[in-house]
Scaffold this motif. Structure first.
Motif, PDB file in Angstrom:
ATOM      1  N   PHE A  51      45.077  41.104  25.120  1.00 10.09           N
ATOM      2  CA  PHE A  51      44.652  41.610  23.813  1.00 10.09           C
ATOM      3  C   PHE A  51      43.404  42.441  24.063  1.00 10.09           C
ATOM      4  O   PHE A  51      42.463  41.980  24.713  1.00 10.09           O
ATOM      5  N   LEU A  52      43.415  43.668  23.554  1.00  8.29           N
ATOM      6  CA  LEU A  52      42.287  44.575  23.771  1.00  8.29           C
ATOM      7  C   LEU A  52      41.597  44.916  22.464  1.00  8.29           C
ATOM      8  O   LEU A  52      42.219  45.442  21.541  1.00  8.29           O
ATOM      9  N   GLU A  53      40.312  44.580  22.412  1.00  5.12           N
ATOM     10  CA  GLU A  53      39.493  44.875  21.226  1.00  5.12           C
ATOM     11  C   GLU A  53      38.566  46.033  21.573  1.00  5.12           C
ATOM     12  O   GLU A  53      38.216  46.239  22.737  1.00  5.12           O
ATOM     13  N   HIS A  54      38.144  46.803  20.565  1.00  9.27           N
ATOM     14  CA  HIS A  54      37.159  47.853  20.838  1.00  9.27           C
ATOM     15  C   HIS A  54      36.255  48.048  19.621  1.00  9.27           C
ATOM     16  O   HIS A  54      36.430  47.374  18.602  1.00  9.27           O
ATOM     17  N   ALA A 117      32.942  54.421  35.061  1.00 13.58           N
ATOM     18  CA  ALA A 117      31.915  54.365  34.028  1.00 13.58           C
ATOM     19  C   ALA A 117      32.490  53.796  32.733  1.00 13.58           C
ATOM     20  O   ALA A 117      31.819  53.032  32.019  1.00 13.58           O
ATOM     21  N   LEU A 118      33.731  54.139  32.445  1.00 14.12           N
ATOM     22  CA  LEU A 118      34.401  53.584  31.264  1.00 14.12           C
ATOM     23  C   LEU A 118      34.415  52.054  31.329  1.00 14.12           C
ATOM     24  O   LEU A 118      34.162  51.376  30.334  1.00 14.12           O
ATOM     25  N   LYS A 119      34.681  51.526  32.512  1.00 20.42           N
ATOM     26  CA  LYS A 119      34.772  50.063  32.659  1.00 20.42           C
ATOM     27  C   LYS A 119      33.441  49.365  32.428  1.00 20.42           C
ATOM     28  O   LYS A 119      33.424  48.178  32.087  1.00 20.42           O
ATOM     29  N   THR A 120      32.345  50.042  32.686  1.00 18.78           N
ATOM     30  CA  THR A 120      31.051  49.378  32.504  1.00 18.78           C
ATOM     31  C   THR A 120      30.325  49.818  31.241  1.00 18.78           C
ATOM     32  O   THR A 120      29.328  49.201  30.880  1.00 18.78           O
ATOM     33  N   SER A 121      30.788  50.878  30.580  1.00 22.83           N
ATOM     34  CA  SER A 121      30.025  51.419  29.450  1.00 22.83           C
ATOM     35  C   SER A 121      30.778  51.523  28.137  1.00 22.83           C
ATOM     36  O   SER A 121      30.132  51.572  27.089  1.00 22.83           O
ATOM     37  N   ALA A 122      32.080  51.649  28.162  1.00 20.18           N
ATOM     38  CA  ALA A 122      32.795  51.870  26.900  1.00 20.18           C
ATOM     39  C   ALA A 122      33.092  50.506  26.254  1.00 20.18           C
ATOM     40  O   ALA A 122      33.524  49.576  26.932  1.00 20.18           O
ATOM     41  N   PRO A 123      32.839  50.381  24.949  1.00 19.41           N
ATOM     42  CA  PRO A 123      32.974  49.079  24.289  1.00 19.41           C
ATOM     43  C   PRO A 123      34.425  48.663  24.035  1.00 19.41           C
ATOM     44  O   PRO A 123      34.937  48.763  22.919  1.00 19.41           O
ATOM     45  N   PHE A 124      35.050  48.212  25.127  1.00 21.08           N
ATOM     46  CA  PHE A 124      36.369  47.575  25.086  1.00 21.08           C
ATOM     47  C   PHE A 124      36.199  46.166  25.650  1.00 21.08           C
ATOM     48  O   PHE A 124      35.415  45.961  26.585  1.00 21.08           O
ATOM     49  N   TRP A 125      36.972  45.226  25.098  1.00 19.52           N
ATOM     50  CA  TRP A 125      36.961  43.864  25.636  1.00 19.52           C
ATOM     51  C   TRP A 125      38.397  43.404  25.764  1.00 19.52           C
ATOM     52  O   TRP A 125      39.210  43.597  24.857  1.00 19.52           O
ATOM     53  N   LYS A 126      38.676  42.737  26.891  1.00 16.10           N
ATOM     54  CA  LYS A 126      40.027  42.390  27.250  1.00 16.10           C
ATOM     55  C   LYS A 126      40.158  40.862  27.246  1.00 16.10           C
ATOM     56  O   LYS A 126      39.350  40.168  27.868  1.00 16.10           O
ATOM     57  N   LYS A 127      41.161  40.369  26.559  1.00 15.35           N
ATOM     58  CA  LYS A 127      41.448  38.934  26.591  1.00 15.35           C
ATOM     59  C   LYS A 127      42.784  38.738  27.307  1.00 15.35           C
ATOM     60  O   LYS A 127      43.790  39.330  26.911  1.00 15.35           O
TER      61      LYS A 127
ATOM     62  N   VAL B   9      25.164  43.997  10.563  1.00 17.42           N
ATOM     63  CA  VAL B   9      25.235  43.467  11.930  1.00 17.42           C
ATOM     64  C   VAL B   9      26.702  43.226  12.258  1.00 17.42           C
ATOM     65  O   VAL B   9      27.426  42.630  11.444  1.00 17.42           O
ATOM     66  N   ARG B  10      27.143  43.685  13.429  1.00 16.81           N
ATOM     67  CA  ARG B  10      28.540  43.503  13.824  1.00 16.81           C
ATOM     68  C   ARG B  10      28.636  42.750  15.151  1.00 16.81           C
ATOM     69  O   ARG B  10      27.782  42.896  16.033  1.00 16.81           O
ATOM     70  N   PHE B  11      29.697  41.955  15.252  1.00 15.75           N
ATOM     71  CA  PHE B  11      29.930  41.178  16.477  1.00 15.75           C
ATOM     72  C   PHE B  11      31.323  41.505  16.999  1.00 15.75           C
ATOM     73  O   PHE B  11      32.244  41.738  16.205  1.00 15.75           O
ATOM     74  N   PHE B  12      31.460  41.474  18.325  1.00 13.90           N
ATOM     75  CA  PHE B  12      32.769  41.796  18.906  1.00 13.90           C
ATOM     76  C   PHE B  12      33.202  40.756  19.935  1.00 13.90           C
ATOM     77  O   PHE B  12      32.373  40.065  20.527  1.00 13.90           O
ATOM     78  N   ALA B  13      34.503  40.678  20.110  1.00 12.20           N
ATOM     79  CA  ALA B  13      35.150  39.931  21.209  1.00 12.20           C
ATOM     80  C   ALA B  13      34.764  38.453  21.170  1.00 12.20           C
ATOM     81  O   ALA B  13      34.849  37.817  20.120  1.00 12.20           O
ATOM     82  N   PRO B  82      29.501  40.951  24.140  1.00 15.24           N
ATOM     83  CA  PRO B  82      29.440  40.624  25.573  1.00 15.24           C
ATOM     84  C   PRO B  82      29.587  41.893  26.405  1.00 15.24           C
ATOM     85  O   PRO B  82      30.028  42.926  25.892  1.00 15.24           O
ATOM     86  N   PRO B  83      29.243  41.818  27.695  1.00 11.20           N
ATOM     87  CA  PRO B  83      29.496  42.954  28.587  1.00 11.20           C
ATOM     88  C   PRO B  83      30.945  43.425  28.454  1.00 11.20           C
ATOM     89  O   PRO B  83      31.854  42.606  28.306  1.00 11.20           O
ATOM     90  N   VAL B  84      31.137  44.715  28.529  1.00  9.84           N
ATOM     91  CA  VAL B  84      32.449  45.298  28.237  1.00  9.84           C
ATOM     92  C   VAL B  84      33.400  45.120  29.425  1.00  9.84           C
ATOM     93  O   VAL B  84      32.966  45.019  30.572  1.00  9.84           O
ATOM     94  N   THR B  85      34.694  45.104  29.142  1.00 14.12           N
ATOM     95  CA  THR B  85      35.699  44.810  30.180  1.00 14.12           C
ATOM     96  C   THR B  85      36.985  45.618  29.985  1.00 14.12           C
ATOM     97  O   THR B  85      38.087  45.118  30.201  1.00 14.12           O
TER      98      THR B  85
END
Lengths: 153, 87, 153, 87
Positions: A51-54, A117-127, B9-13, B82-85
Motif C-alpha cells: 500500500f503506497l501513501e503520499h 533522491a526520490l527515495k529519500t526526499s519525495a513524500p511516499f510511504w510504503k506498507k 496539522v497533517r499526519f501521514f503513514a 516518518p522518513p519517506v520510503t
C-alpha cells in the motif's frame, strides 16, 4: 529541458513512456530508464502486495525540484517520472524514471540521481502486505547514504 | 477572527495510523516554530509521545521540507511524518 | 543468472525487451535499461546516418564476458544486450542494454558497467555519414577513462 | 602440408579500408608473436606502414584480445583493428 510528472493509482505503459522519450529530437543519443516493481521480499518475507501513501501536492513539488537539480548538473533533454499510489500487487510496476540526453553518461547519472533522491526526499510511504500482516517499511541507511540530507531535520 | 488564528496539522503513514488522526485544526500562538508545535502535541501523552521519541519525525511547512526551528503562523499547513520510503 | 545477446541488422523492439525483463520472477524489484540512438552530431556535425562494422563471433564472446563480469560484481537476475550493425539512419536505435535485479543500485550499476565496457571492449566500429562525407569515429579519452585498459595493448 | 603452416590475418574498419584488405592467408614462422607479424606487415610500406605508426592498433588472436607479445602459430586467426567505437 522538458519534463513531466504523474502520481497516479493507475498502472503505466513503459512502451508509451519510451516512445515519448524517443520523440525528443535528433540531438538525443541516449535514453536511460528505471522501473521499480513490487518484489516478494522486503522488510518482510513473502510480500504479496504494497500500500503506497503520499502527500498530494508536496510530492509533485519535490519531484519537480529533483528534476531541476538533475538538469542543472547534467545534460537532460527530457525527464519523466511516474509514481503509483494505493494498493499494488506482487510484480506490479511502482515507479518509472526516464531521462534522455545527448550522451549516455548524463542519461545514466541523471536517471540514477532522480531515482535515488526520490527515495529519500519525495513524500511516499510504503506498507508491505504479507498474508494477514502488514508493516510500514523503514528507510534504509543505504538509501540515505546515496543521497543524504535532503530530508534530515 | 477564528480562521485567522489557526493552522492545519497533517499526519501521514505510520504516524497517521498510530495517532488515528489525519489532520487537526489548532489555534496558533505568536512566535512559534514547527518544533515547538511538535513538543506541544507530544505532551498529549499516549501515542502522541512518540512525536518526540527515538524515531525520527520529518517536518514539512506549506509542503516544503522544514526543520524544528522553522517559524510557523496562522494559515500554515504543517505536516509530520516518518522518513519517506517510496520508489 | 539468465542472459541473452543479439548482434543484428534489424531494428529491435524495446517494449518486447522490457516485457522479457519483467517476466523474470517475483524476486525482481528493479529494471534498468539503456538505449543508444543515432544523433545528429558526433565527431562530425549534421550526421544523417551511421555505418556499423563488427567482428562476428568475437563480438558475442566479448559481450558475454562483460555480462559475466557484471554478474560477479552485482546482483543480476537477467541481462540483455542487443547491438545493431550495418547502415543506420538518424534517430535509429543502435544498442539496448537491460538488466534486472532485486535492487535498484545493482540494476543501475550493472547496466552502466555493461554499456561503458561495451564501448571500450566490444569490437564494433562506427562510421559517421554526413552529406557526402564519411568519417570513422575515434575512441574518446572519456570512454577509456570510464572503463580503462580492457583493450589497451 | 601447406594448410598446416599458415595463419589467417583479418583487418577491420579504417584499417580494412586503408589497406584495401579484409583478410590474408600467410605462411607462419616458428616462435612468432602477434607484434612480430605486425612489424613484418608494416615493412610492406605505403598504407601498411601505419600498422606500426602513431595510431594505436588493437590485436586479437583467435577472437580474444591479445598483446604484441602474444605467441601465434599455424591455424591461428589474428586480427588487427583500430580502437573500438560501438554503443
Amino acid at each position: 529541458m522538458n519534463y513531466s510528472i504523474s502520481v497516479q493509482q493507475d498502472d503505466f505503459d513503459t512502451a508509451a513512456e519510451y516512445q515519448a522519450m524517443r520523440d525528443s529530437g535528433p540531438g538525443t543519443g541516449a535514453i536511460a530508464t528505471f522501473t521499480g516493481l513490487v518484489r516478494d521480499s522486503g522488510d518482510l518475507q513473502g510480500v504479496n502486495g504494497l500500500f503506497l501513501e503520499h502527500y498530494p501536492g508536496m510530492t509533485e513539488q519535490v519531484i519537480e525540484s529533483l528534476i531541476a537539480e538533475a538538469a542543472g548538473r547534467w545534460d537532460v533533454r527530457k525527464a519523466r517520472v511516474v509514481h503509483r499510489v494505493g494498493e499494488l500487487a506482487l510484480c506490479d510496476q511502482i515507479v518509472f524514471v526516464g531521462v534522455c540526453s545527448a550522451h549516455r553518461g548524463d542519461a545514466f547519472a541523471a536517471c540514477a540521481f532522480i531515482m535515488d533522491a526520490l527515495k529519500t526526499s519525495a513524500p511516499f510511504w510504503k506498507k508491505e502486505l504479507s498474508g494477514s500482516s502488514e508493516h510500514w517499511v523503514e528507510q534504509k541507511a543505504s538509501d540515505l547514504a546515496r543521497h543524504p540530507g535532503v530530508l534530515k531535520p | 477572527m477564528s480562521e485567522d488564528h489557526t493552522l492545519t496539522v497533517r499526519f501521514f503513514a505510520r504516524l497517521r495510523e498510530e495517532l488515528n488522526t489525519e489532520s487537526l485544526t489548532l489555534p496558533i500562538q505568536p512566535d512559534t516554530t514547527a518544533g515547538q508545535l511538535l513538543t506541544e502535541l507530544a505532551r498529549r501523552g499516549g501515542a502522541w509521545a512518540q512525536l518526540t521519541g527515538a524515531q525520527p519525525v520529518m517536518i514539512a511547512v506549506n509542503q516544503t521540507m522544514a526543520k524544528p526551528d522553522t517559524p510557523i503562523g496562522p494559515g500554515d499547513e504543517v505536516a509530520f511524518f516518518p522518513p519517506v520510503t517510496g520508489g
